[in-house]
Motif scaffolding. Sequence first.
Motif, PDB file in Angstrom:
ATOM      1  N   GLU A 155       0.771  -1.196  -0.038  1.00  0.00           N
ATOM      2  CA  GLU A 155       0.155   0.217   0.010  1.00  0.00           C
ATOM      3  C   GLU A 155       0.859   1.010   0.004  1.00  0.00           C
ATOM      4  N   ASN A 156       1.881   1.382   0.755  1.00  0.00           N
ATOM      5  CA  ASN A 156       3.031   2.374   1.089  1.00  0.00           C
ATOM      6  C   ASN A 156       3.780   2.335  -0.338  1.00  0.00           C
ATOM      7  N   SER A 157       3.965   1.663  -0.975  1.00  0.00           N
ATOM      8  CA  SER A 157       4.910   1.744  -1.993  1.00  0.00           C
ATOM      9  C   SER A 157       4.277   2.014  -3.390  1.00  0.00           C
ATOM     10  N   ILE A 158       2.861   1.850  -3.506  1.00  0.00           N
ATOM     11  CA  ILE A 158       2.342   2.431  -4.835  1.00  0.00           C
ATOM     12  C   ILE A 158       2.267   3.699  -5.083  1.00  0.00           C
ATOM     13  N   ASN A 159       2.989   4.349  -6.251  1.00  0.00           N
ATOM     14  CA  ASN A 159       2.754   5.792  -6.729  1.00  0.00           C
ATOM     15  C   ASN A 159       2.490   5.794  -7.957  1.00  0.00           C
ATOM     16  N   GLU A 160       2.709   7.007  -8.741  1.00  0.00           N
ATOM     17  CA  GLU A 160       2.338   7.114  -9.979  1.00  0.00           C
ATOM     18  C   GLU A 160       2.984   6.309 -10.985  1.00  0.00           C
ATOM     19  N   ASN A 161       4.189   5.593 -10.855  1.00  0.00           N
ATOM     20  CA  ASN A 161       4.692   4.767 -11.668  1.00  0.00           C
ATOM     21  C   ASN A 161       4.593   3.522 -11.406  1.00  0.00           C
ATOM     22  N   THR A 162       3.701   3.114 -10.626  1.00  0.00           N
ATOM     23  CA  THR A 162       3.544   1.549 -10.141  1.00  0.00           C
ATOM     24  C   THR A 162       2.407   0.984 -11.207  1.00  0.00           C
ATOM     25  N   ILE A 163       2.873  -0.024 -12.157  1.00  0.00           N
ATOM     26  CA  ILE A 163       2.149  -0.667 -12.857  1.00  0.00           C
ATOM     27  C   ILE A 163       1.611  -1.737 -12.366  1.00  0.00           C
ATOM     28  N   ALA A 164       2.190  -2.568 -11.812  1.00  0.00           N
ATOM     29  CA  ALA A 164       1.661  -3.855 -11.283  1.00  0.00           C
ATOM     30  C   ALA A 164       2.142  -4.325  -9.839  1.00  0.00           C
ATOM     31  N   ILE A 165       1.340  -5.281  -9.595  1.00  0.00           N
ATOM     32  CA  ILE A 165       1.719  -5.910  -7.965  1.00  0.00           C
ATOM     33  C   ILE A 165       1.614  -7.212  -8.573  1.00  0.00           C
ATOM     34  N   VAL A 166       2.865  -8.053  -8.112  1.00  0.00           N
ATOM     35  CA  VAL A 166       2.680  -9.443  -8.397  1.00  0.00           C
ATOM     36  C   VAL A 166       2.621 -10.442  -7.171  1.00  0.00           C
ATOM     37  N   GLY A 167       1.750 -11.345  -6.935  1.00  0.00           N
ATOM     38  CA  GLY A 167       1.340 -12.003  -5.847  1.00  0.00           C
ATOM     39  C   GLY A 167       1.964 -13.416  -6.124  1.00  0.00           C
ATOM     40  N   ILE A 168       2.442 -14.208  -5.094  1.00  0.00           N
ATOM     41  CA  ILE A 168       2.675 -15.522  -5.358  1.00  0.00           C
ATOM     42  C   ILE A 168       1.823 -16.567  -4.764  1.00  0.00           C
ATOM     43  N   ALA A 169       1.321 -17.712  -5.387  1.00  0.00           N
ATOM     44  CA  ALA A 169       0.399 -18.546  -4.887  1.00  0.00           C
ATOM     45  C   ALA A 169       1.295 -19.687  -4.804  1.00  0.00           C
ATOM     46  N   GLY A 170       2.117 -20.020  -3.863  1.00  0.00           N
ATOM     47  CA  GLY A 170       2.997 -21.220  -3.844  1.00  0.00           C
ATOM     48  C   GLY A 170       4.313 -20.822  -4.091  1.00  0.00           C
ATOM     49  N   THR A 171       5.013 -20.092  -3.085  1.00  0.00           N
ATOM     50  CA  THR A 171       6.464 -19.373  -3.166  1.00  0.00           C
ATOM     51  C   THR A 171       7.277 -20.645  -3.383  1.00  0.00           C
TER      52      THR A 171
END
Length: 388
Positions: A155-171
Amino acid sequence: MNQKPISKEELFKELDYYQSMNCKYTDGNILGSMCTEPHPIAKEVFIKFFESNLGDPGLFKGTLALETKALNLLGSILSIKNPAGHIVTGGTEANLMAMRAIKNIARDEKGITKPEIIVPKSAHFSFKKAEDMLGFKLIEGKLDENYSLDIDFVENSINENTIAIVGIAGTTELGMIDPIPQLSDLAVENDIHLHVDAAFGGFSIPFLKNIGFDLPDFDFSLPGVKSMTVDPHKMGLAPIPAGGILFRDKHYLDAMSVDSPYLTVKHQSTIVGTRVGATSAATYAVMRHLGIEGYTNRAKEAMDKSLFLSENLKKLGYNLVVEPKLNIVAFNHPNIETDDFANILEDYGWRTSCSSYPKAIRVIVTNHLTHNNLVDFLKDLEEIMDKF
Ligand code: 0PR
């Protein structure tokens, strides 16, 4: 090269020698591999279709249809009808394709030229390759006490250059699952892409959830999830190289399509040109053959064995890094440093691998490991615990 042809007998003698140097899954001592002995049906179908080139699919229309059917089957376990995507060489290529589509869309539709993508610290190193090749900035997210992506950090890292988040299901290292529902909410609120890397977990989470395992939603049923990686060549029992990249719609493929004027199709979105078709056919075949019941049984069996292993490790005095969520068990000896412990296990004939964060012995309980293999492993661990 030799001037004259050599006989098949001579050649195979040489090849047999080299093959004998390989480990075999059926030896029962490979404890650190996400891949396993492909299903016999998959092997047979792979050979049947081995000349198919999906780089020129107009020549191999049947194999192309099987690729689509395989994608639809993958979609059916990941809550999406008619996904866009491809069967590719593995999780690395699937993740690269997802990052490429996301980057192009952010550039073309939002004018973002300094893109940033947030991944958990636990993400597979394929995202570092993608960063290097595609020129975006990778923001490594810190993990919470369960080794899952910390939602506040995101949440704190999202800024105007953020285009995506990656989540891992099974690291890769611990088999943990990031909080995908919360990531989906953040993605929707901020109008950014959520890619879920379920290369490992995609073939077990849906089946385990169905039979009551308490695992989070992680797939296209969540509105923020726009693309997913799921690898048939890991828990799917398909032959290598079989990875899956699924997008919510075709727009993502179009965003990275290039003209291929002299081929039987005029556009190509995949990274590789000439590409294997046999794994699409084999993936389709093994999925149809096993069905939901077959995969559920295998996923359940792998979890039962993982819990058997983790419970007995605790009884012997080993320290578990975390209670297993999927079929990966990571642990340490109370008195021996992890690398030394791995060497001792190697001397006993066990091929384990080590996780890096935190440092631990990592056992992937794939279907090639029998109950007896695990009993033998535990016997050796008991002896090691007595000695050190
Ligand atoms: N995403 C995740 C979550 C992964 O765990 C992996 C690979 C990938 C992507 C990349 O997949 P490909 O290797 O198919 O491109 N994870 C395995 C690992 O590093 C790969 C592996 C498999 C390594 C079998 C060794 C082995 O014997 O453990």
